[in-house]
Design an enzyme around this catalytic site. Structure first.
Site, short mmCIF file in Angstrom:
data_model
loop_
_atom_site.label_atom_id
_atom_site.label_comp_id
_atom_site.label_asym_id
_atom_site.label_seq_id
_atom_site.Cartn_x
_atom_site.Cartn_y
_atom_site.Cartn_z
CG ASP A 94 -7.43 -0.32 19.90
OD1 ASP A 94 -6.38 -0.24 19.24
OD2 ASP A 94 -8.53 -0.63 19.41
CE LYS A 140 7.87 -1.87 10.42
NZ LYS A 140 8.22 -1.50 9.06
CE1 TYR A 184 -3.10 3.03 0.86
CE2 TYR A 184 -2.63 2.67 3.19
CZ TYR A 184 -3.23 3.41 2.19
OH TYR A 184 -3.97 4.51 2.51
CE1 TYR A 220 4.69 -3.26 12.02
CE2 TYR A 220 3.26 -1.89 13.40
CZ TYR A 220 4.00 -2.08 12.24
OH TYR A 220 4.07 -1.06 11.32
CG HIS A 275 -5.70 -0.70 8.59
ND1 HIS A 275 -4.91 -1.38 7.71
CD2 HIS A 275 -4.97 -0.54 9.72
CE1 HIS A 275 -3.74 -1.63 8.27
NE2 HIS A 275 -3.75 -1.13 9.50
CG LEU A 276 -12.29 2.99 11.45
CD1 LEU A 276 -13.30 2.01 12.04
CD2 LEU A 276 -12.11 4.19 12.39
#
Ligand code: UDP
Length: 324
Positions: A279, A145, A11, A141, A187-188
């Protein structure tokens, strides 16, 4: 200038390749095609199907195409999956990323641009989040990174390979040609758009009892073209460093749904679901450093523009790239 883009069939990689080509860079894409799409690779880029964990493949590309700089997008990036299978994340992101970085340094690559993430911060204790905020990732994740960022710092010190790590907040939107096609989609914005097309019956809102004005989580959405442009600015800025990329404004889940209703003209069915583990209530970036030091400024900060471009792409490509 010759640029190697890892994950250029994904993407954010595909939109960055498009921007690079529009600015006359020569681009080579390496992508394993595990999650990438052939149709997402700009026709003017050279595509090598392969793995960044193969030293020989990477070395051949660096030599054969006389690569000056590397933009590294290829990574696994699903938080939930990283909790279930951390070994996959440390192997694919860290072990393979290390091979790529080491090979680049050995071949005299001058600049390395890393696609990093706000997940390096973990639960924020300050909003907007500056780059100096402590790093305490809450999932493998984000940790993977952060490890890459640390390796780059030492490589800069010892091998002189300059680096820029760009910590994205919530990438969204599309260019005319390239957009978001993930499987599975988590994804939202694309999920709410699927509810607008009827592909999904409703959108689940993960929690409406957060300490935010409307009770739903606030995130900092940033247009993918703005992210892509930051990479090119970083390519042309001397020195090494870490930068947040967000638009500095937060939007709640309910605000995103309202923007989709406005842009699409469709009513979205909503179901309130339990909170999603891990979240934080609010994640908003301070991008002051990128604005000051890279001269970056988001061109598409409005939620309607971000949702609007994603909607146009979805209408033109209802089944995504259809190449899987
Ligand atoms: N979200 C939601 N329903 C969904 C997907 C996401 O309510 O079906 C929420 C999620 O809890 C978060 C926000 O939307 O607060 C953005 O989630 P996304 O997965 O797009 O990005 P993240 O912030 O996790 O990187």
């Amino acid at each position: 200038m010759n640029i190697l883009v890892t994950g250029g069939a994904g993407y954010i990689g595909s939109v960055t390749v498009e921007q690079l080509i529009e600015q006359d860079y020569r681009v080579v894409v390496i992508d394993s095609m595990e999650r990438g799409h052939k149709k997402a690779v700009h026709p003017d880029a050279t595509l090598v199907e392969g793995n960044i964990g193969s030293k020989k493949t990477v070395a051949d590309i660096l030599r054969n195409y006389d690569i000056d700089a590397v933009m590294h997008f290829a990574a696994d990036s699903l938080v939930g999956e990283s909790m279930e299978n951390p070994a996959k994340y440390f192997h694919n992101n860290v072990t393979c990323g290390l091979t790529l970085m080491h090979t680049a340094a050995e071949h005299g690559v001058k600049r390395f641009i890393l696609s990093s993430t706000a997940a390096t911060y973990g639960e924020p204790n300050e909003i907007p989040i500056p780059e100096t905020h402590p790093n305490a990732p809450t999932n493998p994740y984000g940790e993977s990174k952060l490890m890459l960022e640390k390796i780059l710092k030492w490589f800069y010190q010892s091998y002189g390979m300059q680096y820029t790590a760009l910590r994205y907040f919530n990438a969204c939107g599309a260019s005319k040609r390239f957009g978001e096609d993930h499987d599975p989609e988590t994804h939202l914005i694309p999920l709410v758009l699927d509810a607008a097309t009827g592909k999904r019956k409703f959108i689940s809102v993960f929690g409406d009892d957060y300490p935010t004005p409307d009770g739903t989580c606030i995130r900092d959405y940033i247009h993918v073209i703005d992210l892509a442009k930051a990479h090119i600015l970083a390519l042309n800025t001397d020195g090494s460093g870490i930068f947040n990329l967000g638009n500095g404004q937060g939007f709640s889940v309910k605000e995103v749904i309202a923007a989709v209703e406005l842009v699409t003209g469709k009513k979205i069915a909503v179901k309130i679901a339990p909170r999603r583990a891990g979240d934080p209530a609010r994640l908003v970036a301070s991008s002051e450093k990128a604005q000051k030091e890279l001269g970056w400024k988001p061109l598409y900060p409005s939620l309607e523009d971000m949702v609007g471009t994603a909607w146009k792409w979805k209408c033109a490509n209802p089944e995504g790239y259809k190449d899987k």
